[in-house]
Design an enzyme around this catalytic site. Structure first.
Site, short mmCIF file in Angstrom:
data_model
loop_
_atom_site.label_atom_id
_atom_site.label_comp_id
_atom_site.label_asym_id
_atom_site.label_seq_id
_atom_site.Cartn_x
_atom_site.Cartn_y
_atom_site.Cartn_z
N ALA A 1 7.58 -1.23 6.24
CA ALA A 1 8.41 -0.61 7.30
C ALA A 1 7.69 0.57 7.92
CB ALA A 1 9.73 -0.12 6.71
N GLU B 1 19.88 5.80 4.35
CA GLU B 1 19.94 6.29 5.73
C GLU B 1 20.97 5.50 6.54
OE1 GLU B 1 18.34 8.55 8.14
OE2 GLU B 1 18.31 9.62 6.24
N SER C 1 18.42 1.04 2.87
CA SER C 1 18.28 2.49 2.69
C SER C 1 19.62 3.23 2.81
CB SER C 1 17.33 3.02 3.78
OG SER C 1 17.42 4.41 3.86
N TYR D 1 15.48 4.58 12.93
CA TYR D 1 15.13 4.00 11.62
C TYR D 1 16.39 3.46 10.93
CZ TYR D 1 14.02 3.90 6.61
OH TYR D 1 13.88 3.52 5.30
N LEU E 1 3.92 -7.39 9.69
CA LEU E 1 5.32 -7.78 9.96
C LEU E 1 5.55 -8.01 11.45
CD1 LEU E 1 7.10 -5.44 7.41
CD2 LEU E 1 7.28 -7.92 7.46
N SER F 1 8.62 3.83 7.99
CA SER F 1 9.66 4.36 7.10
C SER F 1 9.99 5.83 7.32
CB SER F 1 9.24 4.14 5.65
OG SER F 1 8.22 5.06 5.31
N THR G 1 0.82 -1.22 0.00
CA THR G 1 0.00 0.00 0.00
C THR G 1 0.85 1.27 0.00
OG1 THR G 1 -0.12 -0.11 2.41
CG2 THR G 1 -1.96 -1.09 1.19
P1 NAP Z 1 5.91 3.97 2.60
O1 NAP Z 1 5.19 4.69 1.51
O2 NAP Z 1 6.01 4.57 3.94
O3 NAP Z 1 5.23 2.51 2.73
C1 NAP Z 1 5.49 1.67 3.81
C2 NAP Z 1 4.64 0.43 3.69
O4 NAP Z 1 4.90 -0.42 4.82
C3 NAP Z 1 3.11 0.70 3.71
O5 NAP Z 1 2.47 -0.17 2.81
C4 NAP Z 1 2.73 0.35 5.14
O6 NAP Z 1 1.38 -0.05 5.28
C5 NAP Z 1 3.65 -0.85 5.36
N1 NAP Z 1 3.79 -1.18 6.76
C6 NAP Z 1 4.02 -0.36 7.81
N2 NAP Z 1 4.03 -1.04 8.96
C7 NAP Z 1 3.77 -2.33 8.65
C8 NAP Z 1 3.61 -3.51 9.41
N3 NAP Z 1 3.69 -3.50 10.74
N4 NAP Z 1 3.37 -4.68 8.76
C9 NAP Z 1 3.26 -4.70 7.40
N5 NAP Z 1 3.38 -3.61 6.63
C10 NAP Z 1 3.63 -2.43 7.24
O7 NAP Z 1 7.40 3.62 2.13
P2 NAP Z 1 8.05 3.65 0.66
O8 NAP Z 1 8.55 5.01 0.38
O9 NAP Z 1 7.15 2.99 -0.31
O10 NAP Z 1 9.34 2.74 0.91
C11 NAP Z 1 9.27 1.33 0.76
C12 NAP Z 1 10.41 0.69 1.55
O11 NAP Z 1 11.67 1.17 1.10
C13 NAP Z 1 10.38 0.98 3.05
O12 NAP Z 1 10.89 -0.15 3.71
C14 NAP Z 1 11.34 2.13 3.21
O13 NAP Z 1 11.88 2.16 4.52
C15 NAP Z 1 12.38 1.77 2.16
N6 NAP Z 1 13.12 2.89 1.56
C16 NAP Z 1 12.43 3.94 1.03
C17 NAP Z 1 13.13 4.95 0.40
C18 NAP Z 1 12.41 6.14 -0.21
O14 NAP Z 1 13.08 7.14 -0.48
N7 NAP Z 1 11.12 6.04 -0.47
C19 NAP Z 1 14.54 4.88 0.30
C20 NAP Z 1 15.19 3.77 0.82
C21 NAP Z 1 14.48 2.76 1.44
P3 NAP Z 1 0.21 1.03 5.62
O15 NAP Z 1 -0.14 1.66 4.30
O16 NAP Z 1 -0.86 0.18 6.18
O17 NAP Z 1 0.79 2.02 6.58
O1 G4F Z 2 11.80 13.63 3.20
P1 G4F Z 2 12.47 13.21 4.44
O2 G4F Z 2 11.63 12.96 5.63
O3 G4F Z 2 13.33 11.92 4.05
P2 G4F Z 2 14.57 11.17 4.76
O4 G4F Z 2 14.68 11.49 6.19
O5 G4F Z 2 15.77 11.45 3.92
O6 G4F Z 2 14.13 9.64 4.64
C1 G4F Z 2 13.58 9.11 3.43
O7 G4F Z 2 14.63 8.65 2.62
C2 G4F Z 2 15.37 7.54 3.17
C3 G4F Z 2 16.46 7.19 2.16
O8 G4F Z 2 17.59 7.98 2.40
C4 G4F Z 2 14.41 6.40 3.39
F1 G4F Z 2 15.09 5.32 3.85
C5 G4F Z 2 13.34 6.80 4.38
O9 G4F Z 2 12.41 5.73 4.53
C6 G4F Z 2 12.59 8.01 3.82
O10 G4F Z 2 11.89 7.61 2.67
O11 G4F Z 2 13.58 14.28 4.85
C7 G4F Z 2 14.59 14.71 3.94
C8 G4F Z 2 15.33 15.89 4.54
C9 G4F Z 2 15.82 15.64 5.98
O12 G4F Z 2 17.15 16.10 6.09
C10 G4F Z 2 14.92 16.50 6.85
O13 G4F Z 2 15.53 16.99 8.04
O14 G4F Z 2 14.42 17.00 4.64
C11 G4F Z 2 14.59 17.63 5.89
N1 G4F Z 2 13.36 18.36 6.24
C12 G4F Z 2 13.27 19.70 6.40
N2 G4F Z 2 12.02 20.04 6.74
C13 G4F Z 2 12.15 17.81 6.46
C14 G4F Z 2 11.30 18.87 6.78
N3 G4F Z 2 11.71 16.54 6.40
C15 G4F Z 2 10.40 16.30 6.66
N4 G4F Z 2 9.92 15.04 6.59
N5 G4F Z 2 9.53 17.32 7.02
C16 G4F Z 2 9.94 18.63 7.09
O15 G4F Z 2 9.15 19.51 7.41
#
Ligand code: NAP
Ligand code: G4F
Length: 335
Positions: free
Chosen positions: A87, A132, A130, A154, A64, A89, A10
């Protein structure tokens, strides 16, 4: 017909990956959580799109945090490929709910890996690792061999999941890969991540629905790519001859301020007039700079990012403007 099981279906990536796999003829099973309100908004359009073969998409309840549900799902689905995208996330939120984040983002992975081991099945396994994990970076740019230094609950949970995936590959000969993905965004990005928060606010300010947006650290630098490009890399990793770990990134980095400027400029707005800083969006420990080197994925998988940063921002701004316009029209019609 290959069967894929996706945790986190989702979410942003889950929705793009489902479409990608369905288009390649897969039978797709997604684990969803029980919620008091609808949480399938990102995958609902699959059922409405005549070009997407939605009869091959199946949703099953699980969590999970619930090993018995994972065992049951594995037994009944018997997938060829598993993509562990589920996750907690959100990095900032992980400081507020560190234990829960460890439980899902860290231990959730071992629950799934143990369910695989106990089932006796040998599915290929993708772990959503990630950038991160690089945190307070020890090398620029970051690549597969760069040591980890996580800066949040995280990040620490993702490091656990990374290493347990490597361990199950080595201990049990599982075809398991870590995709170390740098930030990737899209019009489907969660609304509390910074890019989407900015594009949504810009659209609403343009339409006169809101005046200001509250943000945290504007100086952080991120390597932002397009989610649609990144899910292709996940699949490519599982089709490679050997299971390995790969960095997926664009190789470009931009500050949050640059992102703001681009988004507001697209709507002829001056961001300085609308952005307020709120300390609550700062993190106790920040990741200041991320920039990835995806040479290994380019060379070994033939993967390439297609959408550039400027295009990505424009795509997100345009989508949010259209969405907010639609919402506004709906409100007016209802009176
Ligand atoms: P997201 O939009 O936050 O989606 C997270 C998903 O995990 C949602 O479907 C959520 O379900 C599900 N989830 C949360 N808690 C759960 C649980 N207890 N059991 C089963 N499912 C659960 O994240 P995304 O951006 O698509 O990222 C996908 C994955 O890649 C994550 O693991 C994230 O940490 C990792 N990642 C993301 C990025 C990025 O930049 N987007 C970069 C590196 C790694 P609900 O909809 O029910 O909340
Ligand atoms: O968009 P962010 O919350 O993403 P962040 O922390 O980089 O994490 C995302 O990317 C990771 C991969 O590197 C994933 F693993 C993780 O699951 C997620 O998808 O924040 C990006 C930057 C940060 O430095 C934060 O401090 O934006 C800065 N920021 C400034 N103002 C903010 C805000 N972030 C958020 N969320 N909200 C603010 O108002």
């Amino acid at each position: 017909m290959k069967k894929a099981l996706i945790t986190g279906i989702t979410g942003q990536d889950g929705s793009y990956l489902s479409e990608f796999l369905l288009a390649r003829g897969y039978e797709v099973y997604g684990i969803i959580r029980r919620s008091s309100s609808f949480n399938t908004g990102r995958i609902d359009p699959i059922y409405e799109d005549p070009h997407v073969p939605h009869r091959r998409l199946h949703l099953v309840y699980g969590d999970l945090n619930d090993a018995s549900s994972l065992n049951r799902i594995l037994r009944t689905v018997q997938p060829d490929e598993i993509y562990n995208l589920g996750a907690q996330s959100h990095v900032r939120v992980s400081f507020d709910i560190p234990e829960y984040t460890g439980e899902i983002t860290g231990l959730g992975t071992i629950r799934l890996l143990e369910a695989i081991r106990e089932s006796g099945l040998k599915p290929k396994f993708y772990q959503a690792s990630s950038s991160e994990m690089f945190g307070k970076v020890l090398e620029v740019p970051q690549k597969e061999t760069t040591p980890f230094y996580p800066r949040s609950p995280y990040g620490a949970a993702k490091v656990y999941s990374y290493w347990i995936t490597v361990n199950y590959r080595e201990a049990y000969n599982l075809f398991a890969c870590n995709g170390i993905l740098f930030n990737h965004e899209s019009p489907r990005r969660g609304e509390t991540f910074v890019t989407r928060k900015i594009t949504k606010a810009a659209a609403r300010i343009k339409l006169g629905i809101q005046q200001d947006v509250f943000l945290g650290n504007l100086d952080a630098k991120r390597d932002w790519g397009y989610a649609g490009d990144y899910v292709e890399a996940m699949w490519m990793m599982l089709q490679a001859p050997t299971p390995e770990d790969y960095v997926i990134a664009t190789g470009e980095t931009h500050t949050v301020k640059e992102m703001l400027e681009l988004a507001f400029d697209r709507l002829q707005l001056d961001w300085k007039k609308h952005v307020k800083i709120d300390a609550k969006y700062y993190r106790p420990t920040e990741v200041d700079l991320l920039i990835g080197d995806a040479s290994k994925a380019k060379k070994q998988l033939g993967w390439q990012p297609k959408v550039r940063f400027e295009e990505l921002v424009a795509m997100m701004v345009d989508a949010d403007l259209a969405l907010e316009r639609e919402r506004l029209d709906g409100t007016r019609k209802r009176g």
